[in-house]
Design an enzyme around this catalytic site. Structure first.
Site, PDB file in Angstrom:
ATOM      1  N   HIS A  62       0.873  -1.180   0.000  1.00 43.64           N
ATOM      2  CA  HIS A  62       0.000   0.000   0.000  1.00 43.64           C
ATOM      3  C   HIS A  62       0.910   1.229   0.000  1.00 43.64           C
ATOM      4  O   HIS A  62       1.714   1.406   0.917  1.00 43.64           O
ATOM      5  CB  HIS A  62      -0.919  -0.006   1.222  1.00 43.64           C
ATOM      6  CG  HIS A  62      -1.905  -1.142   1.198  1.00 43.64           C
ATOM      7  ND1 HIS A  62      -2.209  -1.892   2.308  1.00 43.64           N
ATOM      8  CD2 HIS A  62      -2.629  -1.639   0.177  1.00 43.64           C
ATOM      9  CE1 HIS A  62      -3.108  -2.808   1.959  1.00 43.64           C
ATOM     10  NE2 HIS A  62      -3.381  -2.687   0.684  1.00 43.64           N
ATOM     11  N   GLU A  65       1.774   3.802   2.992  1.00 42.11           N
ATOM     12  CA  GLU A  65       2.174   3.279   4.301  1.00 42.11           C
ATOM     13  C   GLU A  65       3.677   3.439   4.453  1.00 42.11           C
ATOM     14  O   GLU A  65       4.467   2.541   4.211  1.00 42.11           O
ATOM     15  CB  GLU A  65       1.672   1.836   4.437  1.00 42.11           C
ATOM     16  CG  GLU A  65       0.147   1.835   4.360  1.00 42.11           C
ATOM     17  CD  GLU A  65      -0.494   0.462   4.412  1.00 42.11           C
ATOM     18  OE1 GLU A  65      -1.730   0.404   4.307  1.00 42.11           O
ATOM     19  OE2 GLU A  65       0.232  -0.535   4.564  1.00 42.11           O
ATOM     20  N   HIS A 160       3.160  -3.209   6.970  1.00 42.13           N
ATOM     21  CA  HIS A 160       2.107  -2.234   6.661  1.00 42.13           C
ATOM     22  C   HIS A 160       1.925  -1.251   7.816  1.00 42.13           C
ATOM     23  O   HIS A 160       2.444  -1.455   8.906  1.00 42.13           O
ATOM     24  CB  HIS A 160       0.760  -2.957   6.469  1.00 42.13           C
ATOM     25  CG  HIS A 160       0.663  -3.760   5.219  1.00 42.13           C
ATOM     26  ND1 HIS A 160      -0.142  -3.400   4.178  1.00 42.13           N
ATOM     27  CD2 HIS A 160       1.279  -4.920   4.855  1.00 42.13           C
ATOM     28  CE1 HIS A 160      -0.029  -4.302   3.211  1.00 42.13           C
ATOM     29  NE2 HIS A 160       0.827  -5.240   3.594  1.00 42.13           N
ATOM     30  N   GLU A 224       1.148  -5.024  10.888  1.00 43.31           N
ATOM     31  CA  GLU A 224       0.652  -3.640  10.920  1.00 43.31           C
ATOM     32  C   GLU A 224       1.398  -2.898  12.030  1.00 43.31           C
ATOM     33  O   GLU A 224       1.296  -3.252  13.197  1.00 43.31           O
ATOM     34  CB  GLU A 224      -0.856  -3.623  11.203  1.00 43.31           C
ATOM     35  CG  GLU A 224      -1.702  -4.374  10.178  1.00 43.31           C
ATOM     36  CD  GLU A 224      -1.973  -3.574   8.913  1.00 43.31           C
ATOM     37  OE1 GLU A 224      -1.578  -2.391   8.870  1.00 43.31           O
ATOM     38  OE2 GLU A 224      -2.575  -4.142   7.984  1.00 43.31           O
TER      39      GLU A 224
HETATM   40 ZN   LIG Z   1      -1.481  -1.900   4.190  1.00 46.52          ZN
END
Ligand SMILES: [Zn+2]
Length: 345
Positions: A62, A65, A160, A224
């Protein structure tokens, strides 16, 4: 060294200047580490000597990020400057260069929903993200297949940051393992990274980490690390533990890990996925609610036309709420605490 990209040993900048692709090149560092550029955002390091791990670190799947992108860019730069001496084969991936340049999560489609062949389903390879998903699969396959023979361990940490804040700042998604067992040493490694919340998936997925886990038998995770922020606005002190742990892993340095104790963790499994059925789908909580927020049983969470979704179980927590998804897509995941006692290997 090929002159085109040596300045500042900055592979991220080289990637961002060439989002459509980079010609393969290779050279050797003075310390013996072989460096190969396979494509834009794809750099493979093979150190001298015997090693037993094949480690993939990915970021920027992504594009907005940024904290993981900065972490990986620094690691690559330090390897190239020989400040960090690798002892394990390592492939570093900057997942979505176009989205990184645009400062957006995605350009046309969520790259992390396109793995395990999903890139070629439906309309097929119709956009850059779909083509990139296929290419990343090929690079990961090549990396694992080119490993020296012998008993080896495969890893993939896909790094992420989340769109929203989280009650537990860092958390990992452990992909569904089918017949394989959860690895105790991986929980210990995650804890050393400052990650004590783990979501244990029970179904196949189209994510990069599930692909590496299922297709290649890697210990693979979506990790994350906090909340999305623009480049330069991350408080990198919040990433000290993950930075140190990843560097120790690739340098094969001893890492002080705490032996697994379940009470050190918040472990969850998916209870249900709430999918958007109509254009009227509406979330009934504040926009900035944190991931892993819980409400009392009976609380109204969402409405979708005539359908009401209420909290059904004690401890049921919500993650990844997003009312803006396309109809048919997941608008929210509801998770419940669970134990792994007696189920680790
Ligand atoms: Zn992500």
């Amino acid at each position: 060294m090929p002159q085109q990209w040596v300045p500042n040993h900055d592979f991220l900048s080289l990637t961002r200047q060439n989002p459509n692709g980079l010609a393969p090149s290779q050279f050797q560092l003075e310390n013996g580490t072989e460096v190969q550029i396979w494509d834009t955002g794809v750099i493979c390091f093979t150190p001298e000597g015997v090693q037993d791990k094949d480690i993939v670190l990915s970021c920027g799947v992504h594009g907005n990020e940024t904290a993981p992108i900065e972490l990986c860019a620094e690691l690559v730069s330090d390897v190239l400057q020989q400040k960090l001496v690798l002892k394990q084969r390592t492939l570093v991936l900057f997942g979505n260069p176009w989205a990184i340049n645009a400062g957006k999560r995605e350009v046309e489609e969520n790259l992390n929903r396109l793995f395990s062949g999903h890139h070629s389903k439906g309309a097929g390879l119709i956009n850059a993200e779909r083509k990139r998903a296929l290419a990343l699969e090929k690079y990961v396959t090549r990396f694992y297949q080119q490993a020296p023979v012998g008993t080896r361990k495969r890893y993939l940490y896909d790094l992420h940051t989340a769109i929203r804040g989280s009650r537990f700042e860092k958390f990992a998604v452990y992909p569904y393992l089918h017949e394989r067992k959860w690895q105790q040493n991986q929980f210990e490694f995650l804890l050393a990274c400052g990650v004590s919340t783990v979501l244990l998936m029970q179904t196949a997925a189209s994510t990069f980490s599930y692909y590496a886990s299922h297709q290649h038998g890697a210990d693979a995770f979506t990790v994350e690390l906090g909340k999305v922020r623009p480049f330069g606005e991350n408080n990198m002190s919040r990433f000290t533990e993950v930075r140190q742990s990843l560097r120790a892993l690739v340098a094969d340095e001893a890492l002080a890990v705490k032996p697994f104790v379940e009470s050190d963790f918040h472990l969850y499994e998916v209870y249900r996925s709430i999918n958007k059925q109509t254009q009227d789908f509406k979330l009934h909580f504040a926009n900035d609610v944190e991931n892993f927020t819980t409400y009392p049983v009976g609380t109204l969470l969402a409405t979708d036309g005539d359908t009401e979704y209420r909290v059904e179980k004690e401890g049921e927590a919500l993650i990844f709420p997003n009312a803006k998804v396309a109809i048919g897509q997941r608008a929210m995941l509801m998770v419940v605490p669970r134990s792994v006692k007696g189920q680790l290997e």
